[in-house]
Design a protein around this motif. Structure first.
Motif, PDB file in Angstrom:
ATOM      1  N   THR A  53      35.082  46.640  58.603  1.00  0.00           N
ATOM      2  CA  THR A  53      34.375  46.058  59.741  1.00  0.00           C
ATOM      3  C   THR A  53      32.882  46.116  59.469  1.00  0.00           C
ATOM      4  N   ILE A  54      32.229  44.960  59.609  1.00  0.00           N
ATOM      5  CA  ILE A  54      30.792  44.854  59.403  1.00  0.00           C
ATOM      6  C   ILE A  54      30.184  44.291  60.683  1.00  0.00           C
ATOM      7  N   ASN A  55      29.410  45.118  61.383  1.00  0.00           N
ATOM      8  CA  ASN A  55      28.804  44.677  62.651  1.00  0.00           C
ATOM      9  C   ASN A  55      29.840  44.049  63.589  1.00  0.00           C
ATOM     10  N   ASN A  56      30.934  44.773  63.766  1.00  0.00           N
ATOM     11  CA  ASN A  56      32.001  44.372  64.685  1.00  0.00           C
ATOM     12  C   ASN A  56      32.799  43.164  64.206  1.00  0.00           C
ATOM     13  N   LYS A  57      32.595  42.743  62.957  1.00  0.00           N
ATOM     14  CA  LYS A  57      33.381  41.650  62.402  1.00  0.00           C
ATOM     15  C   LYS A  57      34.258  42.183  61.273  1.00  0.00           C
ATOM     16  N   SER A  58      35.531  41.812  61.326  1.00  0.00           N
ATOM     17  CA  SER A  58      36.506  42.343  60.383  1.00  0.00           C
ATOM     18  C   SER A  58      36.750  41.355  59.246  1.00  0.00           C
ATOM     19  N   ILE A  59      36.937  41.890  58.042  1.00  0.00           N
ATOM     20  CA  ILE A  59      37.258  41.058  56.885  1.00  0.00           C
ATOM     21  C   ILE A  59      38.124  41.854  55.916  1.00  0.00           C
ATOM     22  N   TYR A  60      39.075  41.179  55.301  1.00  0.00           N
ATOM     23  CA  TYR A  60      39.915  41.786  54.266  1.00  0.00           C
ATOM     24  C   TYR A  60      39.380  41.372  52.887  1.00  0.00           C
ATOM     25  N   ILE A  61      39.396  42.319  51.953  1.00  0.00           N
ATOM     26  CA  ILE A  61      38.977  42.067  50.575  1.00  0.00           C
ATOM     27  C   ILE A  61      40.075  42.577  49.650  1.00  0.00           C
ATOM     28  N   GLY A  62      40.488  41.741  48.715  1.00  0.00           N
ATOM     29  CA  GLY A  62      41.470  42.160  47.728  1.00  0.00           C
ATOM     30  C   GLY A  62      40.969  41.929  46.321  1.00  0.00           C
ATOM     31  N   THR A  63      41.493  42.693  45.372  1.00  0.00           N
ATOM     32  CA  THR A  63      41.186  42.439  43.967  1.00  0.00           C
ATOM     33  C   THR A  63      42.444  42.626  43.136  1.00  0.00           C
ATOM     34  N   TYR A  64      42.515  41.825  42.048  1.00  0.00           N
ATOM     35  CA  TYR A  64      43.695  41.848  41.195  1.00  0.00           C
ATOM     36  C   TYR A  64      43.298  41.458  39.772  1.00  0.00           C
ATOM     37  N   HIS A  65      44.002  42.017  38.803  1.00  0.00           N
ATOM     38  CA  HIS A  65      43.843  41.654  37.400  1.00  0.00           C
ATOM     39  C   HIS A  65      45.195  41.158  36.905  1.00  0.00           C
ATOM     40  N   MET A  66      45.294  39.858  36.717  1.00  0.00           N
ATOM     41  CA  MET A  66      46.560  39.223  36.352  1.00  0.00           C
ATOM     42  C   MET A  66      47.002  39.615  34.946  1.00  0.00           C
ATOM     43  N   PRO A  67      48.293  39.836  34.722  1.00  0.00           N
ATOM     44  CA  PRO A  67      48.772  40.057  33.352  1.00  0.00           C
ATOM     45  C   PRO A  67      48.380  38.880  32.456  1.00  0.00           C
ATOM     46  N   CYS A  68      47.958  39.178  31.252  1.00  0.00           N
ATOM     47  CA  CYS A  68      47.554  38.134  30.305  1.00  0.00           C
ATOM     48  C   CYS A  68      48.794  37.649  29.555  1.00  0.00           C
ATOM     49  N   LEU A  69      49.521  36.741  30.188  1.00  0.00           N
ATOM     50  CA  LEU A  69      50.766  36.217  29.615  1.00  0.00           C
ATOM     51  C   LEU A  69      50.718  34.691  29.621  1.00  0.00           C
ATOM     52  N   TYR A  70      49.631  34.147  29.044  1.00  0.00           N
ATOM     53  CA  TYR A  70      49.413  32.705  29.134  1.00  0.00           C
ATOM     54  C   TYR A  70      50.467  31.890  28.379  1.00  0.00           C
ATOM     55  N   THR A  71      51.215  32.538  27.485  1.00  0.00           N
ATOM     56  CA  THR A  71      52.298  31.825  26.798  1.00  0.00           C
ATOM     57  C   THR A  71      53.570  31.803  27.631  1.00  0.00           C
ATOM     58  N   GLU A  72      53.569  32.505  28.755  1.00  0.00           N
ATOM     59  CA  GLU A  72      54.732  32.546  29.655  1.00  0.00           C
ATOM     60  C   GLU A  72      54.283  32.180  31.069  1.00  0.00           C
ATOM     61  N   PRO A  73      54.034  30.896  31.305  1.00  0.00           N
ATOM     62  CA  PRO A  73      53.471  30.468  32.590  1.00  0.00           C
ATOM     63  C   PRO A  73      54.355  30.804  33.784  1.00  0.00           C
TER      64      PRO A  73
ATOM     65  N   PHE B  95      41.972  36.510  36.796  1.00  0.00           N
ATOM     66  CA  PHE B  95      43.314  35.976  36.980  1.00  0.00           C
ATOM     67  C   PHE B  95      43.919  35.431  35.692  1.00  0.00           C
ATOM     68  N   ASN B  96      43.161  35.425  34.614  1.00  0.00           N
ATOM     69  CA  ASN B  96      43.684  35.036  33.295  1.00  0.00           C
ATOM     70  C   ASN B  96      44.296  33.640  33.260  1.00  0.00           C
ATOM     71  N   PHE B  97      43.847  32.758  34.132  1.00  0.00           N
ATOM     72  CA  PHE B  97      44.212  31.345  34.021  1.00  0.00           C
ATOM     73  C   PHE B  97      42.965  30.505  34.296  1.00  0.00           C
ATOM     74  N   ASP B  98      42.946  29.299  33.723  1.00  0.00           N
ATOM     75  CA  ASP B  98      41.786  28.434  33.908  1.00  0.00           C
ATOM     76  C   ASP B  98      42.088  27.390  34.980  1.00  0.00           C
ATOM     77  N   PRO B  99      41.083  26.625  35.409  1.00  0.00           N
ATOM     78  CA  PRO B  99      41.289  25.693  36.527  1.00  0.00           C
ATOM     79  C   PRO B  99      42.312  24.586  36.269  1.00  0.00           C
ATOM     80  N   ALA B 100      42.634  24.332  35.004  1.00  0.00           N
ATOM     81  CA  ALA B 100      43.640  23.313  34.698  1.00  0.00           C
ATOM     82  C   ALA B 100      45.055  23.880  34.683  1.00  0.00           C
ATOM     83  N   ASP B 101      45.172  25.184  34.829  1.00  0.00           N
ATOM     84  CA  ASP B 101      46.470  25.855  34.717  1.00  0.00           C
ATOM     85  C   ASP B 101      47.322  25.637  35.969  1.00  0.00           C
ATOM     86  N   ILE B 102      48.637  25.698  35.788  1.00  0.00           N
ATOM     87  CA  ILE B 102      49.546  25.519  36.925  1.00  0.00           C
ATOM     88  C   ILE B 102      49.354  26.596  37.982  1.00  0.00           C
ATOM     89  N   CYS B 103      48.987  27.816  37.566  1.00  0.00           N
ATOM     90  CA  CYS B 103      48.804  28.898  38.531  1.00  0.00           C
ATOM     91  C   CYS B 103      47.614  28.622  39.450  1.00  0.00           C
TER      92      CYS B 103
END
Length: 327
Positions: free
Chosen positions: A163-183, A212-220
């Motif tokens: 909560t920041i000044n009475n406003k709520s927000i969720y924050i997440g972080t993730y490191h995707m497995p580097c398995l680009y040969t297995e989409p 996230f170990n994928f680029d903008p052209a990736d299916i993910c």
């Protein structure tokens, strides 16, 4: 009211300090002490120049964790982390650091492989009487089950609510497995992480940052950002009954694309034997809800050396950041 979200893959020292791998890097720039001083300086600039800075880190390690804990304490920050790796990668993990003055409402740490295990039920094996046990074992070895592979990954999602000044927000972080040969496996992980964020937040506004170990052209990327994307389906499991269906209606926006119209030219650059002159966008600040991207950290259009890490880039990734206005 704004929040500054920083995301940075800081490169595990046990990976970096290998001149035989980073052959185009000067050895002195691969040393942990040199890299740490640059990392600390870059993070400190974000903390000093912006209000309500939240820092999401990937590739934390046992080696750098004490230094990070100390410097965050000096900045009056609290670091929440989870190290999930093994000895070979110095217990690599992720973390989120927030100002100690910021009210923390909730903290969730979920290993995606454990979550997959919880929604999986082994299928009953119906053996063909004409098929020998040896033949069946060979078939299984030739065709590993994608859900079983996804289940074996130990990568974790950290999600906090502040909560920041009475406003709520969720924050997440993730490191995707580097398995680009297995989409298919990467699509399993990325879809589950996205849907878990919607579940953990109850559909409220949230930000999801990381490598996230994928680029903008990736299916993910397309599956996360394009509603009802059907260019690639999550693979079926022959070994498990899976009680999960990707929610194709729930999608994310990207801070850099929202502000600049395009993603960065690159966020990862390195020359290694397996990936010579690799240069791609892999890091993102995704978000959902009634949030406004006020500005993003300006990034270079092209690398300034033959390979990162170099004199001014302590990781093979570059730091990304966005200032986001809460509704």
């Amino acid at each position: 009211m704004t929040v500054r979200v920083v995301s940075y893959n800081i490169l595990v020292p046990i990976y970096a300090d290998r001149p035989e791998i980073y052959s185009k890097c000067r050895p002195e720039f691969l040393k942990t002490d040199y890299r740490w001083n640059l990392i600390r300086f870059q993070l400190e600039q974000e903390v000093q120049r912006h209000e309500n800075t939240i820092i999401c880190l990937q590739e934390l390690s046992l080696t750098l964790l004490p230094a990070l804990e100390l410097v965050f304490r000096q900045w009056n920050y609290t670091l929440f982390h989870h190290l999930y790796g093994g000895r070979y990668n110095d217990c690599m993990g992720i973390g989120i650091a927030i100002p100690a003055s910021m009210k923390l409402n909730s903290l969730s740490i979920i290993r995606i492989g454990d979550f997959i295990h919880s929604i999986s039920k082994p299928r009953e094996k119906l053996e063909n009487l004409l098929t020998s046990e040896c033949d069946m074992r060979e078939q299984q070895d030739d065709m590993p089950d994608p859900w079983e592979t996804a289940m074996a990954r130990v990568n974790a999602l950290i999600c906090i609510q502040v909560t920041i000044n009475n406003k709520s927000i969720y924050i997440g972080t993730y490191h995707m497995p580097c398995l680009y040969t297995e989409p298919g496996i990467m699509l399993i992980h990325s879809s589950i992480v996205k849907d878990l964020m919607f579940h953990l937040t109850g559909g409220q506004d949230f930000i999801l940052a990381g490598d996230f170990n994928f680029d903008p052209a990736d299916i993910c990327y397309k599956a996360l950002t394009e509603k009802n994307y059907d260019g690639y389906q999550i693979p079926e499991s022959s070994a498990y009954e899976i009680s999960y269906r990707r929610n194709a209606e729930q999608v994310l926006k990207s801070a850099y694309r929202e502000k600049n119209g395009v993603e960065p030219t690159y966020t990862d650059f390195a020359h290694t034997p397996n990936c010579p002159d690799y240069c791609a966008t892999l890091d993102y600040i995704f978000f959902h809800g009634h949030l406004t991207i006020e500005n993003v950290l300006e990034l270079p259009d092209h690398p300034s050396s033959e390979s990162y890490p170099d004199e001014t880039h302590p990781s093979d990734h570059i730091m990304i950041a966005a200032t986001i206005r809460l509704p």
